[in-house]
Design an enzyme around this catalytic site. Sequence first.
Site, PDB file in Angstrom:
ATOM      1  N   GLY A  38     -16.040  17.213 -85.362  1.00 37.53           N
ATOM      2  CA  GLY A  38     -15.216  16.467 -86.313  1.00 37.53           C
ATOM      3  C   GLY A  38     -16.133  15.693 -87.234  1.00 37.53           C
ATOM      4  O   GLY A  38     -16.275  15.995 -88.419  1.00 37.53           O
ATOM      5  N   CYS A  74     -11.944 -12.669 -93.374  1.00 38.75           N
ATOM      6  CA  CYS A  74     -12.218 -13.944 -92.710  1.00 38.75           C
ATOM      7  C   CYS A  74     -12.705 -13.704 -91.294  1.00 38.75           C
ATOM      8  O   CYS A  74     -12.002 -13.977 -90.310  1.00 38.75           O
ATOM      9  CB  CYS A  74     -10.965 -14.826 -92.719  1.00 38.75           C
ATOM     10  SG  CYS A  74     -10.480 -15.328 -94.370  1.00 38.75           S
ATOM     11  N   ARG A 126     -16.587   0.290 -87.897  1.00 37.77           N
ATOM     12  CA  ARG A 126     -17.556   0.806 -86.933  1.00 37.77           C
ATOM     13  C   ARG A 126     -18.760  -0.110 -86.750  1.00 37.77           C
ATOM     14  O   ARG A 126     -19.317  -0.205 -85.667  1.00 37.77           O
ATOM     15  CB  ARG A 126     -18.019   2.210 -87.339  1.00 37.77           C
ATOM     16  CG  ARG A 126     -16.924   3.267 -87.248  1.00 37.77           C
ATOM     17  CD  ARG A 126     -17.475   4.668 -87.445  1.00 37.77           C
ATOM     18  NE  ARG A 126     -18.301   5.076 -86.324  1.00 37.77           N
ATOM     19  CZ  ARG A 126     -19.623   5.103 -86.344  1.00 37.77           C
ATOM     20  NH1 ARG A 126     -20.302   4.735 -87.424  1.00 37.77           N
ATOM     21  NH2 ARG A 126     -20.298   5.495 -85.272  1.00 37.77           N
ATOM     22  N   GLY A 133     -19.037  15.883 -80.443  1.00 40.13           N
ATOM     23  CA  GLY A 133     -19.982  14.782 -80.354  1.00 40.13           C
ATOM     24  C   GLY A 133     -21.307  15.021 -81.048  1.00 40.13           C
ATOM     25  O   GLY A 133     -22.254  14.256 -80.870  1.00 40.13           O
TER      26      GLY A 133
END
Length: 472
Positions: free
Chosen positions: A320, A393, A362, A276
């Site tokens: 990560g 769209c 995101r 994190g």
Amino acid sequence: MMRAHEAGWAHAPGALRGPAWLSLPEDVNALVPRLWSNTAEKVGGVLSVGGVALTDLVAEHGSAAYVLDESDFRARARAFRDAFSDFDVYYAGKSFLCTTVARWVAEEGLCLDVCSNGELTVALRAGVAPERLGYHGNNKSTADLARAVELRIGRIVVDSFDEIDRLAGLTRELGVTAQVMVRVTAGVEAHTHEFIATAHEDQKFGFSISSGDAFEAARRVLEVPGLHLLGLHSHIGSQIFDTSGFEVAARRVLALHARIGAELGAELPEMDLGGGFGIAYTTQDDPTTPAVLAEQLGAIVEQECASLGIERPRLSIEPGRAIVGPAMCTVYTVGTVKQVALDGGARRTYVSVDGGMSDNVRTALYDADYSCTLASRASTAAPVLARIVGKHCEAGDIVVKDEFLPADITPGDLVAVPATGAYCRSMASNYNHALRPPVIAVRDGVATVIVRRETEDDLLATDVGAHEGAAR
């Protein structure tokens, strides 16, 4: 109380001015170094990454495209490995994984965390040793667990009582021992978006410490002859910039660790603090270096262990995003530029590109902020506040909510968005039957496709009706 505008946050009062942290740039062509990979630079206004001009890359491979800086990725992996030399460092494969990246991870001496059968397959195809793998997931099937047990995966992070029961049956049937960790929720809510804060109580992951479920899970694991309890696992969220949350979580997890030793007679050799660690997406972000993180986290655990009178367990972390996030950017071609009239005579510049929420969801999903730059030329035009939008769209198909671009931005220009390595390709979709972009690794002036662009044949491969039509 503040209410969201009925038509979405983009139409809220004051939205046109942009966020408070976004300031008018002195040079609209300049890069903000901490947002980009280490080799990114502009030469004559053209953005180059890994010695490859993005104009040349797009001319050969098209756009949209993910551009992965191999040297930067490897350098960040080594920085975590070296800073956390007395920890085990697991690269969190969910952030972005392909066979090439899995090989890089192994070559740089990191372990690898997977959380699905597909990610496990990629890791194995890349030649990563099973004992260097960790397996996460809140709903692993019996088949998933059987494969992990048969492969002698380094550790399986159990997430439910059902999973403990499944593993007990499998190890008994196969006559083997599985190495497991118990995922616990420490009741710490990281200062981040609700959907990516994973250690508060009301969510799907892990066993609650406060309810007693975590202690009961450890007790049940210890009762199963085929399960070896390595230790406890905690993850408090994502995009975290300080260690205060880790300090509270470590205190609670180590207290449970000590209680298990005292009451159940089990000396647990390991503990995982999760990942994190935050990165810079925009100028408002100021991430901590791996060296500082290692020093702070190590001190927190040492202090808590001394207070409890216990030996420090072997620690592990799971970066990560902090490795792959800054190592990748996405390059797009501008298709249209539109000036939209708003109330009061104001106008907003909408820059539409040949991608969008299918390659970066995101912004729509987490209200995430991104930056961008004109990548194909230098401009002498004044900066204008622009919004980068996709071709889908969907009104929420926004890539960059607010950023200053040259006022002469025009169709055919290239725009690059930094820090797209984590979750953008992993969460990419075929919305509107879009074809997912390629991932192109760059290093020392060479561009190599490591995940090719999807084709219409790929898109129709699972469409049974399409093949029936072709056969007629």
